[in-house]
Write a protein that holds these residues in place. Structure first.
Motif, PDB file in Angstrom:
ATOM      1  N   GLU A 243       0.829  -1.196   0.000  1.00 56.40           N
ATOM      2  CA  GLU A 243       0.000   0.000   0.000  1.00 56.40           C
ATOM      3  C   GLU A 243       0.868   1.252   0.000  1.00 56.40           C
ATOM      4  N   ARG A 246       2.148   1.877  -3.401  1.00 57.04           N
ATOM      5  CA  ARG A 246       1.140   2.489  -4.264  1.00 57.04           C
ATOM      6  C   ARG A 246       1.125   4.007  -4.082  1.00 57.04           C
ATOM      7  N   ARG A 247       1.253   4.452  -2.846  1.00 56.01           N
ATOM      8  CA  ARG A 247       1.286   5.893  -2.593  1.00 56.01           C
ATOM      9  C   ARG A 247       2.563   6.504  -3.167  1.00 56.01           C
TER      10      ARG A 247
END
Length: 335
Positions: A243, A246-247
């Motif tokens: 995650e 992804r950022r």
């Protein structure tokens, strides 16, 4: 470091050139994936990235008392003194713009040229001091406080060297996130090695949620196995790290076009470590998992294609620069 890189970066003074060359050697020895991606940068940017990473590597060696520039097998008190001495040299070097030690000389020159905030380095040293005394993190919030100084600031240090097409402050959250994602990947890959050093970087509450703890990690380490409860905690850590990747990826379009292939390749290769760990069943307590060389070569080739495209598009001496990149990347990816 090649004379071409130093010339392109405008580094002319002999001792300063030698200092940057020392940093490059540290990076080539310690960080193969990271070093390979760095070869995709334009030559004028590479020395400064090597200086930033070389300093971080030096400090990390002291903390871990391992090989390299740190005092091998040193007692905690010796490591504490060595780290304090390093911070003294660092602060003096930042103030004067050079230092007696080549790594800090290169770092100080980089800081001056790119107007880097000195707080990025004092925050880094604060986290290095934590590694001398802190052996576990009860929550992810506790770990995030440590990673701000040990990882997020590295992304913020490198960002001005890479350049941006947006205001720098807009790209900073993604740059910090990439540093954190890289470090979480290292934590996951090195669980067993860190345990041998007396440290656990997987947050205590995350372990507890799966019925695991330090004692169970130690038990698995000694027996060369992975308990299902530990595997569950490691799987959640990997998902959390993905995650953050992804950022971080959202910041790549904000970078200068000629820097994007390097960062994209580094992200893909480091994220690939998670793929290999998952595919192997999370054996990180008893062996280190790495991205196979064939995949590194493949991603380097893709990155090189991006380098050629971006440099042609932006009229950055396309033929000579792309040939230089091809030579460098092929040499490093097959080493």
């Amino acid at each position: 470091m090649t004379a071409r890189e130093l010339d392109a970066a405008g580094i002319t003074e002999a001792s300063t050139r030698a200092a940057y060359t020392r940093c490059r050697a540290l990076n080539a020895r310690h960080g193969k994936t990271y070093f390979l991606a760095t070869r995709l940068l334009t030559p004028d940017r590479r020395p400064f990235v090597h200086a930033l990473y070389g300093f971080a590597r030096w400090a990390d060696d002291i903390v871990d008392a391992g090989t390299g520039t740190g005092p091998a097998g040193a007692a905690p008190a010796t490591r504490k003194r060595a780290l304090a001495d390093l911070e003294t040299v660092l602060l003096d070097g930042l103030r004067r713009g050079r230092a007696d030690h080549p790594v800090v000389t290169a770092l100080s020159d980089t800081v001056r040229r790119h107007r880097l905030d000195h707080a990025l380095f004092t925050d880094f040293m604060a986290s290095m001091r934590m590694d001398l005394t802190v052996t576990a993190y009860p929550t992810y919030a506790d770990l995030a406080g440590y990673m701000h100084g040990s990882a997020a600031v590295i992304g913020l240090q490198v960002l001005p060297v890479l350049g941006t097409v947006t205001p720098r402050e807009e790209a900073e959250p993604a740059a910090a996130a990439l540093g954190v994602a890289f470090q979480l990947t290292n934590f996951l890959r090195d669980v067993g090695e860190d345990l041998d050093r007396g440290r656990v970087y997987i947050p205590g509450d995350l372990l507890a949620a799966h019925g695991a703890d330090r004692a169970l990690l130690t038990w698995c380490r000694r027996r060369g196995t992975t308990d299902p409860r530990v595997r569950g905690a490691l799987r959640e850590t990997a998902a959390l790290t993905r995650e953050i990747y992804r950022r971080a990826a959202q910041g790549i379009p904000m970078l200068a076009p000629v820097s994007r292939p390097c960062v994209r390749t580094a992200l893909v290769l480091y994220r690939g470590i998670l793929d290999e760990i998952e595919a192997a069943g999370y054996p990180v307590l008893h062996r280190r998992v790495a991205v196979p060389r064939r995949r590194r070569v493949h991603e380097a080739a893709r990155g090189l294609a991006g380098v050629v495209s971006s440099r042609v598009s932006h009229r950055a001496r396309p033929w000579r620069m792309s040939c230089d990149a091809a030579s460098d990347t092929t040499e490093e990816s097959t080493a």
